[in-house]
Design a protein around this motif. Structure first.
Motif, PDB file in Angstrom:
ATOM      1  N   LYS A   1       0.782  -1.236   0.000  1.00 60.23           N
ATOM      2  CA  LYS A   1       0.000   0.000   0.000  1.00 60.23           C
ATOM      3  C   LYS A   1       0.815   1.287   0.000  1.00 60.23           C
ATOM      4  O   LYS A   1       0.243   2.360  -0.280  1.00 60.23           O
ATOM      5  CB  LYS A   1      -0.953  -0.001   1.198  1.00 60.23           C
ATOM      6  CG  LYS A   1      -0.265  -0.015   2.565  1.00 60.23           C
ATOM      7  CD  LYS A   1      -1.312  -0.102   3.674  1.00 60.23           C
ATOM      8  CE  LYS A   1      -0.669  -0.124   5.053  1.00 60.23           C
ATOM      9  NZ  LYS A   1      -1.705  -0.260   6.117  1.00 60.23           N
ATOM     10  N   TYR A   2       2.089   1.221   0.292  1.00 59.05           N
ATOM     11  CA  TYR A   2       2.881   2.459   0.300  1.00 59.05           C
ATOM     12  C   TYR A   2       3.646   2.695  -0.998  1.00 59.05           C
ATOM     13  O   TYR A   2       4.437   3.633  -1.096  1.00 59.05           O
ATOM     14  CB  TYR A   2       3.856   2.447   1.480  1.00 59.05           C
ATOM     15  CG  TYR A   2       3.160   2.437   2.823  1.00 59.05           C
ATOM     16  CD1 TYR A   2       2.261   3.444   3.178  1.00 59.05           C
ATOM     17  CD2 TYR A   2       3.373   1.407   3.741  1.00 59.05           C
ATOM     18  CE1 TYR A   2       1.610   3.439   4.398  1.00 59.05           C
ATOM     19  CE2 TYR A   2       2.719   1.390   4.966  1.00 59.05           C
ATOM     20  CZ  TYR A   2       1.849   2.403   5.292  1.00 59.05           C
ATOM     21  OH  TYR A   2       1.198   2.397   6.502  1.00 59.05           O
ATOM     22  N   ILE A   3       3.437   1.835  -1.984  1.00 56.05           N
ATOM     23  CA  ILE A   3       4.117   1.973  -3.269  1.00 56.05           C
ATOM     24  C   ILE A   3       3.099   2.325  -4.350  1.00 56.05           C
ATOM     25  O   ILE A   3       2.084   1.651  -4.496  1.00 56.05           O
ATOM     26  CB  ILE A   3       4.843   0.673  -3.659  1.00 56.05           C
ATOM     27  CG1 ILE A   3       5.903   0.323  -2.609  1.00 56.05           C
ATOM     28  CG2 ILE A   3       5.488   0.797  -5.034  1.00 56.05           C
ATOM     29  CD1 ILE A   3       7.018   1.345  -2.484  1.00 56.05           C
ATOM     30  N   ALA A   4       3.380   3.398  -5.080  1.00 56.89           N
ATOM     31  CA  ALA A   4       2.522   3.806  -6.200  1.00 56.89           C
ATOM     32  C   ALA A   4       3.074   3.207  -7.489  1.00 56.89           C
ATOM     33  O   ALA A   4       4.269   2.927  -7.601  1.00 56.89           O
ATOM     34  CB  ALA A   4       2.469   5.330  -6.304  1.00 56.89           C
ATOM     35  N   TYR A   5       2.208   3.035  -8.458  1.00 57.18           N
ATOM     36  CA  TYR A   5       2.652   2.470  -9.733  1.00 57.18           C
ATOM     37  C   TYR A   5       3.728   3.340 -10.380  1.00 57.18           C
ATOM     38  O   TYR A   5       4.659   2.834 -11.009  1.00 57.18           O
ATOM     39  CB  TYR A   5       1.462   2.305 -10.673  1.00 57.18           C
ATOM     40  CG  TYR A   5       0.432   1.330 -10.156  1.00 57.18           C
ATOM     41  CD1 TYR A   5       0.755  -0.003  -9.940  1.00 57.18           C
ATOM     42  CD2 TYR A   5      -0.864   1.742  -9.868  1.00 57.18           C
ATOM     43  CE1 TYR A   5      -0.187  -0.903  -9.452  1.00 57.18           C
ATOM     44  CE2 TYR A   5      -1.812   0.846  -9.383  1.00 57.18           C
ATOM     45  CZ  TYR A   5      -1.462  -0.469  -9.173  1.00 57.18           C
ATOM     46  OH  TYR A   5      -2.397  -1.363  -8.684  1.00 57.18           O
ATOM     47  N   ARG A   6       3.643   4.639 -10.194  1.00 53.75           N
ATOM     48  CA  ARG A   6       4.640   5.525 -10.792  1.00 53.75           C
ATOM     49  C   ARG A   6       6.033   5.310 -10.210  1.00 53.75           C
ATOM     50  O   ARG A   6       7.036   5.633 -10.845  1.00 53.75           O
ATOM     51  CB  ARG A   6       4.221   6.982 -10.613  1.00 53.75           C
ATOM     52  CG  ARG A   6       4.154   7.453  -9.162  1.00 53.75           C
ATOM     53  CD  ARG A   6       3.558   8.833  -9.041  1.00 53.75           C
ATOM     54  NE  ARG A   6       3.373   9.228  -7.655  1.00 53.75           N
ATOM     55  CZ  ARG A   6       2.645  10.284  -7.276  1.00 53.75           C
ATOM     56  NH1 ARG A   6       2.040  11.019  -8.194  1.00 53.75           N
ATOM     57  NH2 ARG A   6       2.506  10.583  -6.008  1.00 53.75           N
ATOM     58  N   ASN A   7       6.103   4.752  -8.987  1.00 60.06           N
ATOM     59  CA  ASN A   7       7.405   4.473  -8.374  1.00 60.06           C
ATOM     60  C   ASN A   7       8.181   3.420  -9.144  1.00 60.06           C
ATOM     61  O   ASN A   7       9.400   3.276  -8.967  1.00 60.06           O
ATOM     62  CB  ASN A   7       7.242   4.012  -6.928  1.00 60.06           C
ATOM     63  CG  ASN A   7       6.628   5.056  -6.028  1.00 60.06           C
ATOM     64  OD1 ASN A   7       5.776   4.761  -5.191  1.00 60.06           O
ATOM     65  ND2 ASN A   7       7.040   6.312  -6.192  1.00 60.06           N
ATOM     66  N   LEU A   8       7.510   2.680 -10.017  1.00 60.46           N
ATOM     67  CA  LEU A   8       8.179   1.626 -10.775  1.00 60.46           C
ATOM     68  C   LEU A   8       9.170   2.182 -11.791  1.00 60.46           C
ATOM     69  O   LEU A   8       9.913   1.420 -12.405  1.00 60.46           O
ATOM     70  CB  LEU A   8       7.137   0.744 -11.474  1.00 60.46           C
ATOM     71  CG  LEU A   8       6.192  -0.025 -10.546  1.00 60.46           C
ATOM     72  CD1 LEU A   8       5.197  -0.846 -11.354  1.00 60.46           C
ATOM     73  CD2 LEU A   8       6.971  -0.928  -9.590  1.00 60.46           C
TER      74      LEU A   8
END
Length: 285
Positions: A53-60
């Motif tokens: 839950k603390y990772i956004a898709y954009r962080n990829l």
């Protein structure tokens, strides 16, 4: 999958396997190929039970994916949004700004689907377990047949690296459990290493950023020599092999190598922008 449903003891046993991780140490780096494989293991194996839950898709983007790839990946998930003008919640495709979709709408639903056990969120699991990455890796490869004299009741599984050895999480990884996009052999050990690297990144996405006090003087700007780097770091932190690590780090800096070659040729080096090339992970503050 994952890491750890309630069982009969707290914490890992003492003899977890120690692995030489590339991200270990103050100058560690993540292996982007391993991170991408680890993401695949998380999506295909872990995400059916565990949130991130603390990772956004954009962080990829940290894993080497471009904007179009991230947009396509995010859109493959369904997000519950709202309320709309009528006060109703609605479904829509994910977008890069969304955080990873949870497999369950709430904690009670998660417990109900897992026999009363709550599968923990994996965003910070590496920091939440004593032993960190070594423990996560050990746990994933630690499922074995129990000793003949050990009674294992229904709903529990033997794991040689788990404290008390009996864990409620079934074995998540099996040989060729995923088909890696890059053709890597999907052994249990390989999948465990890759998803551990991915979860370490999830917990410490800024691990590679080294922060130094500003120093914009001279041709190299923030590119300090061994002595200055050592002095700057010692004001913040110290470790036993610090001087040796700094010497190795500076020796591998392409900008510094180019500068040294220019000096040897007795010609003036070109101006070098700060945070260039292999120093792009250095943050000048």
């Amino acid at each position: 999958m994952f890491l750890s449903f309630p069982v009969y003891s707290a914490g890992p046993v003492a003899d977890i396997k120690s692995k030489d991780w590339g991200f270990s140490g103050p100058f560690g780096k993540y292996d982007k190929s391993s991170l991408q494989r680890g993401l695949q293991v998380y999506i295909e194996v872990c995400s059916s039970c565990h949130s991130l839950k603390y990772i956004a898709y954009r962080n990829l983007s940290d894993l080497g994916y471009n904007k179009d790839e991230i947009k396509a990946f995010a859109s493959s998930f369904t997000v519950i949004d709202g309320p709309d003008d009528d006060g109703e919640m609605f479904e829509r495709p994910g977008v890069p700004a969304d955080y990873f979709v949870s497999p369950y709408p709430n904690m009670n639903a998660a417990r109900a689907a897992n026999g009363g056990a709550y599968p923990p969120d994996l965003s910070l699991i590496k920091k939440a377990r004593v032993g960190g990455a070594d423990y996560l890796y050990s746990l994933l490869i630690g499922y074995k047949e129990p000793p003949e004299d050990l009674e294992v009741r229904d709903g529990l599984y033997y794991n040689k690296y788990y404290g008390g050895n009996l864990i409620a999480m079934p074995q998540p990884l099996y040989q060729d459990g995923v088909e890696y996009a890059d053709g890597t052999n999907a052994s249990i050990e390989q999948m465990a290493a890759d998803v551990t690297e991915f979860l370490t990144w999830a917990a410490e996405p800024d691990m590679e950023a080294m922060v130094f006090p500003a120093d914009t003087s001279g041709i190299l700007g923030a590119h300090r020599n061994v002595q200055k780097t050592d002095a700057a770091l010692r004001s913040l932190v110290w470790w036993p092999t610090m001087k040796k690590d700094i010497e190795s780090w500076c020796a591998q800096c392409w900008t510094c190598q180019r500068f040294r070659r220019s000096i040897q040729k007795t010609t003036a080096p070109d101006a070098v922008p700060k945070n260039a090339e292999c120093w792009e992970h250095v943050v000048v503050v």
